[in-house]
Motif scaffolding. Structure first.
Motif, PDB file in Angstrom:
ATOM      1  N   GLU A 102      -4.719  14.941  -3.663  1.00  0.00           N
ATOM      2  CA  GLU A 102      -3.341  15.401  -3.828  1.00  0.00           C
ATOM      3  C   GLU A 102      -2.395  14.290  -4.271  1.00  0.00           C
ATOM      4  OE1 GLU A 102      -2.004  18.471  -3.528  1.00  0.00           O
ATOM      5  OE2 GLU A 102      -4.022  19.290  -3.312  1.00  0.00           O
ATOM      6  N   THR A 103      -2.924  13.079  -4.502  1.00  0.00           N
ATOM      7  CA  THR A 103      -2.053  11.977  -4.927  1.00  0.00           C
ATOM      8  C   THR A 103      -2.529  11.425  -6.275  1.00  0.00           C
ATOM      9  OG1 THR A 103      -3.311  10.525  -3.419  1.00  0.00           O
ATOM     10  CG2 THR A 103      -1.223  11.410  -2.615  1.00  0.00           C
ATOM     11  N   TYR A 104      -3.026  10.208  -6.312  1.00  0.00           N
ATOM     12  CA  TYR A 104      -3.348   9.577  -7.597  1.00  0.00           C
ATOM     13  C   TYR A 104      -4.349  10.394  -8.420  1.00  0.00           C
ATOM     14  CZ  TYR A 104      -4.843   6.174 -11.060  1.00  0.00           C
ATOM     15  OH  TYR A 104      -5.150   5.563 -12.249  1.00  0.00           O
ATOM     16  N   ALA A 105      -5.429  10.819  -7.792  1.00  0.00           N
ATOM     17  CA  ALA A 105      -6.461  11.548  -8.536  1.00  0.00           C
ATOM     18  C   ALA A 105      -5.934  12.852  -9.112  1.00  0.00           C
ATOM     19  CB  ALA A 105      -7.663  11.822  -7.632  1.00  0.00           C
ATOM     20  N   GLY A 106      -4.963  13.448  -8.428  1.00  0.00           N
ATOM     21  CA  GLY A 106      -4.403  14.707  -8.894  1.00  0.00           C
ATOM     22  C   GLY A 106      -3.113  14.553  -9.672  1.00  0.00           C
ATOM     23  N   GLY A 107      -2.675  13.319  -9.873  1.00  0.00           N
ATOM     24  CA  GLY A 107      -1.439  13.091 -10.610  1.00  0.00           C
ATOM     25  C   GLY A 107      -0.209  13.583  -9.879  1.00  0.00           C
ATOM     26  N   LYS A 108      -0.251  13.541  -8.535  1.00  0.00           N
ATOM     27  CA  LYS A 108       0.859  14.071  -7.733  1.00  0.00           C
ATOM     28  C   LYS A 108       1.225  13.091  -6.623  1.00  0.00           C
ATOM     29  CE  LYS A 108      -1.630  17.760  -6.914  1.00  0.00           C
ATOM     30  NZ  LYS A 108      -2.056  19.088  -6.374  1.00  0.00           N
ATOM     31  N   GLY A 109       2.259  13.447  -5.871  1.00  0.00           N
ATOM     32  CA  GLY A 109       2.609  12.717  -4.659  1.00  0.00           C
ATOM     33  C   GLY A 109       3.457  11.479  -4.837  1.00  0.00           C
ATOM     34  N   GLU A 110       4.058  11.263  -5.999  1.00  0.00           N
ATOM     35  CA  GLU A 110       4.865  10.066  -6.203  1.00  0.00           C
ATOM     36  C   GLU A 110       6.120  10.098  -5.344  1.00  0.00           C
ATOM     37  OE1 GLU A 110       5.779   9.095 -10.205  1.00  0.00           O
ATOM     38  OE2 GLU A 110       3.703   9.208 -10.897  1.00  0.00           O
ATOM     39  N   SER A 167       8.486   1.385  -2.473  1.00  0.00           N
ATOM     40  CA  SER A 167       8.759   0.700  -1.211  1.00  0.00           C
ATOM     41  C   SER A 167       9.054  -0.776  -1.425  1.00  0.00           C
ATOM     42  CB  SER A 167       7.566   0.851  -0.264  1.00  0.00           C
ATOM     43  OG  SER A 167       6.389   0.299  -0.851  1.00  0.00           O
ATOM     44  N   ARG A 168       8.672  -1.302  -2.604  1.00  0.00           N
ATOM     45  CA  ARG A 168       8.877  -2.698  -2.964  1.00  0.00           C
ATOM     46  C   ARG A 168       9.248  -2.766  -4.433  1.00  0.00           C
ATOM     47  NH1 ARG A 168       2.992  -4.430  -1.836  1.00  0.00           N
ATOM     48  NH2 ARG A 168       2.754  -2.327  -2.664  1.00  0.00           N
ATOM     49  N   PRO A 169       9.822  -3.871  -4.905  1.00  0.00           N
ATOM     50  CA  PRO A 169      10.169  -3.956  -6.323  1.00  0.00           C
ATOM     51  C   PRO A 169       8.955  -3.704  -7.225  1.00  0.00           C
ATOM     52  CG  PRO A 169      11.207  -5.750  -5.115  1.00  0.00           C
ATOM     53  CD  PRO A 169      10.272  -5.072  -4.152  1.00  0.00           C
ATOM     54  N   HIS A 170       9.095  -2.736  -8.119  1.00  0.00           N
ATOM     55  CA  HIS A 170       8.088  -2.412  -9.138  1.00  0.00           C
ATOM     56  C   HIS A 170       6.763  -1.896  -8.550  1.00  0.00           C
ATOM     57  CE1 HIS A 170      10.773  -4.217 -12.045  1.00  0.00           C
ATOM     58  NE2 HIS A 170      10.773  -5.353 -11.356  1.00  0.00           N
ATOM     59  N   SER A 171       6.786  -1.414  -7.322  1.00  0.00           N
ATOM     60  CA  SER A 171       5.552  -0.838  -6.761  1.00  0.00           C
ATOM     61  C   SER A 171       5.447   0.632  -7.140  1.00  0.00           C
ATOM     62  CB  SER A 171       5.521  -0.979  -5.237  1.00  0.00           C
ATOM     63  OG  SER A 171       6.502  -0.156  -4.629  1.00  0.00           O
ATOM     64  N   ASN A 172       4.208   1.105  -7.202  1.00  0.00           N
ATOM     65  CA  ASN A 172       3.918   2.520  -7.422  1.00  0.00           C
ATOM     66  C   ASN A 172       3.469   3.096  -6.092  1.00  0.00           C
ATOM     67  OD1 ASN A 172       3.929   2.637 -10.573  1.00  0.00           O
ATOM     68  ND2 ASN A 172       2.705   0.849 -10.052  1.00  0.00           N
ATOM     69  N   ASP A 173       4.172   4.111  -5.590  1.00  0.00           N
ATOM     70  CA  ASP A 173       3.906   4.628  -4.257  1.00  0.00           C
ATOM     71  C   ASP A 173       3.632   6.127  -4.297  1.00  0.00           C
ATOM     72  OD1 ASP A 173       5.416   2.115  -4.028  1.00  0.00           O
ATOM     73  OD2 ASP A 173       5.289   2.494  -1.887  1.00  0.00           O
ATOM     74  N   LEU A 174       2.605   6.520  -3.560  1.00  0.00           N
ATOM     75  CA  LEU A 174       2.233   7.931  -3.470  1.00  0.00           C
ATOM     76  C   LEU A 174       2.027   8.298  -2.005  1.00  0.00           C
ATOM     77  CD1 LEU A 174       0.216   6.486  -5.920  1.00  0.00           C
ATOM     78  CD2 LEU A 174       0.440   8.860  -6.638  1.00  0.00           C
ATOM     79  N   GLN A 175       2.367   9.524  -1.659  1.00  0.00           N
ATOM     80  CA  GLN A 175       2.330   9.919  -0.255  1.00  0.00           C
ATOM     81  C   GLN A 175       1.862  11.357  -0.106  1.00  0.00           C
ATOM     82  OE1 GLN A 175       5.814   8.832   2.174  1.00  0.00           O
ATOM     83  NE2 GLN A 175       5.824  10.915   2.983  1.00  0.00           N
ATOM     84  N   LEU A 188       0.586  -2.421  -7.047  1.00  0.00           N
ATOM     85  CA  LEU A 188       1.358  -3.196  -8.005  1.00  0.00           C
ATOM     86  C   LEU A 188       0.523  -3.425  -9.252  1.00  0.00           C
ATOM     87  CD1 LEU A 188       2.628  -5.956  -5.536  1.00  0.00           C
ATOM     88  CD2 LEU A 188       3.927  -3.978  -6.328  1.00  0.00           C
ATOM     89  N   GLY A 189       1.165  -3.389 -10.420  1.00  0.00           N
ATOM     90  CA  GLY A 189       0.465  -3.683 -11.659  1.00  0.00           C
ATOM     91  C   GLY A 189       0.023  -2.447 -12.406  1.00  0.00           C
ATOM     92  N   GLY A 190      -0.716  -2.684 -13.479  1.00  0.00           N
ATOM     93  CA  GLY A 190      -1.213  -1.612 -14.327  1.00  0.00           C
ATOM     94  C   GLY A 190      -2.644  -1.886 -14.747  1.00  0.00           C
ATOM     95  N   GLU A 191      -2.823  -2.632 -15.835  1.00  0.00           N
ATOM     96  CA  GLU A 191      -4.175  -2.964 -16.273  1.00  0.00           C
ATOM     97  C   GLU A 191      -4.850  -3.936 -15.318  1.00  0.00           C
ATOM     98  OE1 GLU A 191      -4.392  -4.187 -20.310  1.00  0.00           O
ATOM     99  OE2 GLU A 191      -3.837  -2.225 -21.095  1.00  0.00           O
ATOM    100  N   CYS A 192      -4.056  -4.749 -14.629  1.00  0.00           N
ATOM    101  CA  CYS A 192      -4.534  -5.565 -13.516  1.00  0.00           C
ATOM    102  C   CYS A 192      -3.698  -5.155 -12.302  1.00  0.00           C
ATOM    103  CB  CYS A 192      -4.362  -7.055 -13.796  1.00  0.00           C
ATOM    104  SG  CYS A 192      -5.376  -7.675 -15.158  1.00  0.00           S
ATOM    105  N   GLU A 250      -3.123  -0.749  -1.733  1.00  0.00           N
ATOM    106  CA  GLU A 250      -3.643  -0.378  -0.418  1.00  0.00           C
ATOM    107  C   GLU A 250      -3.454   1.110  -0.173  1.00  0.00           C
ATOM    108  OE1 GLU A 250      -3.134  -2.466   3.763  1.00  0.00           O
ATOM    109  OE2 GLU A 250      -1.413  -1.154   3.390  1.00  0.00           O
ATOM    110  N   GLU A 251      -4.474   1.730   0.372  1.00  0.00           N
ATOM    111  CA  GLU A 251      -4.379   3.087   0.892  1.00  0.00           C
ATOM    112  C   GLU A 251      -4.437   2.994   2.415  1.00  0.00           C
ATOM    113  OE1 GLU A 251      -7.261   5.814  -0.798  1.00  0.00           O
ATOM    114  OE2 GLU A 251      -7.572   4.437  -2.470  1.00  0.00           O
ATOM    115  N   ALA A 252      -3.648   3.797   3.112  1.00  0.00           N
ATOM    116  CA  ALA A 252      -3.661   3.751   4.573  1.00  0.00           C
ATOM    117  C   ALA A 252      -3.353   5.124   5.146  1.00  0.00           C
ATOM    118  CB  ALA A 252      -2.653   2.728   5.092  1.00  0.00           C
ATOM    119  N   VAL A 253      -3.830   5.334   6.380  1.00  0.00           N
ATOM    120  CA  VAL A 253      -3.599   6.593   7.088  1.00  0.00           C
ATOM    121  C   VAL A 253      -2.971   6.297   8.446  1.00  0.00           C
ATOM    122  CG1 VAL A 253      -4.660   8.644   8.113  1.00  0.00           C
ATOM    123  CG2 VAL A 253      -5.537   7.738   5.939  1.00  0.00           C
ATOM    124  N   TRP A 254      -1.953   7.073   8.773  1.00  0.00           N
ATOM    125  CA  TRP A 254      -1.313   7.017  10.079  1.00  0.00           C
ATOM    126  C   TRP A 254      -1.520   8.346  10.798  1.00  0.00           C
ATOM    127  CZ3 TRP A 254       0.340   4.592   5.845  1.00  0.00           C
ATOM    128  CH2 TRP A 254       0.888   3.312   5.939  1.00  0.00           C
TER     129      TRP A 254
END
Length: 224
Positions: A93-101, A105-113, A126-130, A134-138
Motif C-alpha cells: 500500500e506504499t512504495y510498491a503500490g505507488g501510494k501512501g506519500e 519528516s526531514r529536508p528532502h526526504s521521501n516519506d510513506l505511511q 533520502l536520494g534517488g539513483e543512490c 528505513e522501514e519501521a513498524v510501531w
C-alpha cells in the motif's frame, strides 16, 4: 496444549528465534528444538528461566488446561504472524503500490505511511539513483521492528516500475523486500536474506539482459 507447544507459541509471540531463546537460557539451540518437538523437557531451572523470559507463571506454563491455554493464546496479540501480515499489506500500500506519500519528516526526504488499527508502518528515504532509507513498524506507538536499506542504480535501462512490481510480490516466508526471484522480459530480480525476521541481513539485485544494473543492501530486525 502441552508444554512443548506452549514453549514454541510463546517463543514466536515474543519474537525469539530458537537461537535467541537458547542464548538467553544458556542452553544449545538443539535443546530448545527438542523441547519444542516434545523429545525432552526442560528441567526445573530452565522452567524458572522460561517463566521469567515469557513473563508467565510456571503454573500456567506447565498446566494443560483450557484456562491456561487461553491465557497463553491471548498473551502478546501482536505476535510475529500478525506483524508480518500487516507489514506485507503496508509494503503493497506504499512504495510498491505507488501510494501512501506523506509530508517529509526531514529536508528532502521521501516519506510513506500506512496505518491499520494499532499498527503503523513508516518508510522514509533520502536520494534517488543512490539512496538510503528505513522501514519501521510501531504498535500502539511503540517501535517493534525495522529494516534499513541502502542502494544504487549502477547501469542503464533501470526501471522503477519493474522494481515496484517485484516488491509488490513480497512473500510471507521472506517478508523483507521482494521474492527470491522474479523475471519479466529482459529484467530479473534477485533477493537473498540470511537470518530470521528478528535479526537479518541481505541484498537485492536487478539484472537487465544478464547485466546487473541495480543493487540494494538491507539489514534489520526486532526492536526492544
Amino acid at each position: 496444549m502441552n508444554l512443548s507447544s506452549k514453549i514454541q507459541v510463546l517463543r514466536k509471540k515474543n519474537g525469539f528465534s530458537q537461537e535467541e531463546l537458547a542464548e538467553k537460557l544458556g542452553v544449545s539451540r538443539q535443546a530448545v528444538g527438542k523441547w519444542e518437538c516434545n523429545q525432552t523437557l526442560p528441567d526445573i531451572d530452565n522452567l524458572i528461566r522460561l517463566s521469567a523470559i515469557f513473563n508467565i507463571t510456571i503454573d500456567r506454563l506447565v498446566k494443560d488446561d483450557d484456562q491456561c491455554n487461553k491465557l497463553i493464546e491471548e498473551k502478546g496479540r501482536h505476535d510475529i504472524d500478525i506483524l508480518i501480515d500487516f507489514l506485507i499489506k503496508a509494503k503493497k500500500e506504499t512504495y510498491a503500490g505507488g501510494k501512501g506519500e506523506v509530508d517529509s519528516s526531514r529536508p528532502h526526504s521521501n516519506d510513506l505511511q500506512f496505518e491499520e488499527g494499532a499498527y503503523l508502518y513508516y518508510d522514509t528515504y533520502l536520494g534517488g539513483e543512490c539512496f538510503v532509507g528505513e522501514e519501521a513498524v510501531w504498535v500502539n506507538n511503540k517501535p517493534i521492528w525495522a529494516l534499513n536499506y541502502s542502494g544504487r542504480v549502477i547501469g542503464d535501462n533501470f526501471s522503477g516500475d519493474f522494481l515496484k512490481e517485484a516488491l509488490s510480490m513480497v512473500p510471507k516466508e521472506m517478508p523483507y523486500r521482494g521474492p527470491g526471484f522474479f523475471q519479466k522480459g529482459l529484467y530479473s530480480y534477485h533477493c537473498k536474506v540470511d537470518g530470521e525476521f528478528s535479526w537479518f541481513q541481505g541484498f537485492e539485485e536487478i539484472y537487465y539482459n544478464d547485466l546487473k544494473i541495480y543493487e540494494c543492501y538491507i539489514h534489520g530486525g526486532k526492536i526492544k
